[in-house]
Design an enzyme around this catalytic site. Sequence first.
Site, short mmCIF file in Angstrom:
data_model
loop_
_atom_site.label_atom_id
_atom_site.label_comp_id
_atom_site.label_asym_id
_atom_site.label_seq_id
_atom_site.Cartn_x
_atom_site.Cartn_y
_atom_site.Cartn_z
N GLY A 127 4.99 -6.41 5.67
CA GLY A 127 4.80 -7.44 6.70
C GLY A 127 3.34 -7.60 7.07
O GLY A 127 2.84 -8.72 7.21
N SER A 128 2.63 -6.47 7.18
CA SER A 128 1.21 -6.50 7.55
C SER A 128 0.40 -7.18 6.45
O SER A 128 -0.55 -7.92 6.72
CB SER A 128 0.67 -5.08 7.74
N GLY A 146 10.72 -2.07 5.87
CA GLY A 146 11.07 -0.76 6.42
C GLY A 146 10.80 0.34 5.42
O GLY A 146 11.51 1.35 5.36
N ALA A 147 9.76 0.15 4.61
CA ALA A 147 9.49 1.05 3.49
C ALA A 147 8.27 1.93 3.71
O ALA A 147 8.05 2.89 2.99
CB ALA A 147 9.30 0.23 2.21
N GLY A 148 7.43 1.57 4.70
CA GLY A 148 6.16 2.29 4.88
C GLY A 148 5.13 1.83 3.86
O GLY A 148 4.19 2.54 3.52
N LYS A 189 0.86 -1.20 0.00
CA LYS A 189 0.00 0.00 0.00
C LYS A 189 0.88 1.24 0.00
O LYS A 189 2.07 1.18 0.33
CB LYS A 189 -0.93 0.04 1.22
N ASP A 221 -1.87 -1.37 10.76
CA ASP A 221 -2.34 -1.20 9.37
C ASP A 221 -2.72 -2.54 8.73
O ASP A 221 -2.98 -2.61 7.53
CB ASP A 221 -1.30 -0.46 8.52
O1 C5P Z 1 0.80 -1.58 15.28
P1 C5P Z 1 2.21 -1.77 14.83
O2 C5P Z 1 2.85 -2.98 15.47
O3 C5P Z 1 2.39 -1.75 13.36
O4 C5P Z 1 2.98 -0.49 15.37
C1 C5P Z 1 4.38 -0.46 15.52
C2 C5P Z 1 4.73 0.70 16.44
O5 C5P Z 1 4.44 1.94 15.79
C3 C5P Z 1 3.94 0.76 17.74
O6 C5P Z 1 4.58 0.01 18.76
C4 C5P Z 1 3.96 2.24 18.06
O7 C5P Z 1 5.18 2.61 18.65
C5 C5P Z 1 3.90 2.89 16.69
N1 C5P Z 1 2.54 3.26 16.28
C6 C5P Z 1 1.93 4.36 16.88
N2 C5P Z 1 0.67 4.72 16.47
C7 C5P Z 1 0.02 4.05 15.49
C8 C5P Z 1 0.65 2.93 14.88
C9 C5P Z 1 1.91 2.57 15.29
O8 C5P Z 1 2.50 5.00 17.76
N3 C5P Z 1 -1.18 4.46 15.10
#
Ligand code: C5P
Length: 276
Positions: free
Chosen positions: A99-100, A93-95, A8, A133
Site C-alpha cells: 500500500g505504501s 497484510g504481508a509486511g 520491499k 514506511d
Molecule cells: O505509519 P503507518 O500508518 O504505516 O502505521 C500503522 C500503525 O502501525 C500505526 O498506527 C502504529 O500503531 C503502528 N506503528 C508503530 N510504529 C511505527 C510504525 C507503525 O507503532 N514505527
Amino acid sequence: MLCFPKAKINLGLQVLRRRPDGYHDIETVMVPVPLHDALEVTETTARTDIRMYRTDFLIPAEQNLVYKAWKLMADRHEIKPVLFHLAKKIPSGAGMGGGSSDAAAALVLLNNFFRLDLSTDVLKSYAAELGSDCAFFIESKPALAQGRGEILKNIELDLSSYTIAIVKPLKLFDGQTGVSTPVAYSLVKPDAERASLSDIISLPVNEWRNKLINDFEEPIAQKYPEINFIIQQLYEAGAVYAAMSGSGSACFGLFESKNPALNFSRDFFVHVAQML
Ligand code: C5P
C-alpha cells in the site's frame, strides 16, 4: 502515465522504544524486491477514482492510500481529478509495503503528470505523512530506516547475485489474510540496548542467520505457526538466509541457486525471482 511500484523486505528490524505519539522508534534495513504492482494515472472529467484489479476485495477509494496521496497533493498544489488503474500483485497484510509503495508511486506520478517539479526530498516528506514506511518507496533504494521508519540513510548492499523466494500464507489458520501492523507492534517488547543493525548487515549474507533478527518474527510466529513452517522450508530448500518481512505474514529466503526446489502447496503465495 504508468509506473511499477516495487515491494520491499526488511532485513532485520529492531523495535527500540515506544514513543509518546503512540508510534515506535525502529531500526531496520529495507531493500526493494522484484515484485511489483502497476499503477496508471489518466485524465478524467469526473471525480478522482481508483479501479483496482486482481484483488479479492475493493477498498473504497477514500480509504485507499493512492487516493490519500492524490488528496494530499490536491490540498497543496493545483491538480485536477484523475483516474487511477491499480493492478495489485504485491500481497496485502504481508509486511512488504504494498500500500505504501502504491501511495509513493502515486505522488511521483502526480508530480510528473502535472509537471509540479517537486524535489525528491519534498516527495519523501509528503510520503512520510501517508505512512511510516512510505518515504522509502520514493526512491526504493537499499536504506537503513530509523525513527518511525521514515528517516532514511541509503546504504550499499548488492544482493543481485541472489535469487529470492517470497512466500506468504494465503490465509492464516484463524482465517485472516494478513497481519495487522498495530497488532504486531503490540506484541513486541521494545529494547534500545542492542548493537546497530548496520554492523550485522555488513557481514557476509551466510553469517546473517541467528544474528539478523526481526523483532516481530517470534511473537507473530507464536501466534501463527505457519511462519516457522515457511522459514524452515526455505532453509531446507537451501536458503542462505530466511526470515519474516516487517510485521508479516510474508517470509523470504535468499538463495545462491537460481532454481531453489520449493514445495509449497496452493495455500501459499509463492514468488521466485532474481534479486534486484
Ligand atoms: O505509519 P503507518 O500508518 O504505516 O502505521 C500503522 C500503525 O502501525 C500505526 O498506527 C502504529 O500503531 C503502528 N506503528 C508503530 N510504529 C511505527 C510504525 C507503525 O507503532 N514505527
